[in-house]
Write an enzyme that holds these catalytic residues in place. Sequence first.
Site, short mmCIF file in Angstrom:
data_model
loop_
_atom_site.label_atom_id
_atom_site.label_comp_id
_atom_site.label_asym_id
_atom_site.label_seq_id
_atom_site.Cartn_x
_atom_site.Cartn_y
_atom_site.Cartn_z
N ASP A 109 -4.41 6.66 -2.16
CA ASP A 109 -3.76 6.12 -0.96
C ASP A 109 -4.10 6.94 0.28
OD1 ASP A 109 -2.54 4.15 -2.46
OD2 ASP A 109 -0.59 5.17 -2.56
N TYR B 133 -1.46 5.95 4.11
CA TYR B 133 -2.31 4.76 4.17
C TYR B 133 -1.80 3.71 5.14
CZ TYR B 133 1.00 2.32 1.03
OH TYR B 133 2.11 1.73 0.47
N HIS C 111 -5.50 6.12 -10.09
CA HIS C 111 -4.87 5.82 -8.79
C HIS C 111 -4.34 7.10 -8.13
CE1 HIS C 111 -3.38 3.27 -5.71
NE2 HIS C 111 -2.16 3.71 -5.84
N LYS C 112 -3.72 7.94 -8.93
CA LYS C 112 -3.27 9.26 -8.48
C LYS C 112 -3.32 10.18 -9.68
CE LYS C 112 0.25 7.23 -5.40
NZ LYS C 112 1.67 7.20 -5.01
N ASP D 261 -4.52 -1.81 -5.75
CA ASP D 261 -4.34 -1.16 -4.45
C ASP D 261 -5.46 -0.16 -4.15
OD1 ASP D 261 -2.01 -1.90 -5.92
OD2 ASP D 261 -0.70 -0.78 -4.59
N TYR E 163 -0.59 9.58 -11.97
CA TYR E 163 -0.68 8.32 -12.71
C TYR E 163 -1.96 8.32 -13.55
CZ TYR E 163 2.91 6.68 -9.41
OH TYR E 163 4.06 6.55 -8.66
N ARG F 110 0.95 -8.74 -3.18
CA ARG F 110 0.28 -7.74 -2.35
C ARG F 110 -0.81 -6.99 -3.11
NH1 ARG F 110 4.37 -5.26 0.50
NH2 ARG F 110 4.51 -3.29 -0.59
#
Length: 412
Positions: free
Chosen positions: A123, A73, A167-168, A178, A171, A253
């Site tokens: 990502d 990413y 997210h993944k 993000d 996960y 962030r």
Amino acid sequence: MKKTITYFALFTFALVLFTSCKNAKKENTKETATVEKIVPENLKWSERMMLSEIERFPEASKLDFVDKPRWSYTNGLVLSASLRVFEKTKNQKFYDYAYAYANDLVESDGNIKTYKITDQNLDMIKSGDVLLYLYPKTKEERFLKAMETLNSQMETQPKTSDGGYWHKKRYPYQMWLDGLYMAEPFHINYANEYIKDEAQKQKIYDDVVLQFDLIQKHSYDKNTGLLYHGWDESKDQRWANKETGNSQHFWSRGMGWYGMAMVDVLDFLPKNHPGREKIINYLNLYAEALVKVQDKSGLWWQVLDQGNREGNYLEATGTAMFTYAFAKGVRKGYLDKKYLAVAEKAFSGLINNLVSVEENGVVNLNKCCSVAGLGGDPYRDGSYEYYINEPIRSNDPKGTGPFIMASLELNK
């Protein structure tokens, strides 16, 4: 005899003086040569930083301080910025840099080197934005096939019970702020350009908007207006609040990714889609909350609401992302014009406090949080101590990319 010694002494002195002057001239010439400007200082900050990135990482596939080429990413982030600078300047160097990345990583059959669809990692979608730009210009079928692969990941991405993308795969049941920036701009842009079936296209629009709805539902804190970095539906993670499933803190962030996701997705969501007004509303709530925690320097803290608590610091990547989101939000008419002053103050804060320029003109962005996440191995517990103790470095692409885009938005 005395006269002879005097003449000899004078001659020796003159010779030493002449030699010294000659050597000094050589040294001065040498010194001048070493400070030749690699990056001209009369350019806009966007060009200066992009040229600095190319100087730091001559191979775009090795952005982010890595030894071997990889699909990631961070490459997609900086190279999207590079292509925007190309659009503005028409300097072929910026286009070629992005093309070289795609050329290196996408094989003739469309296979993406180092990418595994089975990881179901959001990502990895981000660099698809580069292909979305390049394919219409090059018509190279391998780029289209690679995009089709990335889109197929989105179609098979595991979801929470209410439809939020994990997210993944590693996960499970987790949504992170993000992820919305990593995947949704690509997903909706791809749908607009390459999905012909109208019903399928509408389904993607609805699905994209749903991700923002769910993040607001699960991660939004009504007291501060800020959003928690992650949410675990299962509440199994050690970092997750056992009642809400949220992580403990508001990470700069993480909030930055979310803001950029909103302003970029709105580029592609049709004006008549009901989700459009919802996302604009979320963006306004976001802006209102961030102004309250902006430091007087114009910068934002690593842990947003903890001010100058011991160990906290004014951080570059989040600040650059907020600057971009505010500036673009105003330009596109999503945010009130008063927020332009917020973006200007933030950009000045970056230049005055966190940007340094080397003698050769190369620009550095300092005080970047290197990386932060949740869970994994070694385990990241999302505590205050965790966020403030992650490595800090200069020129992290998660800061330089947004800095370039913010510079373009503000035309600095």
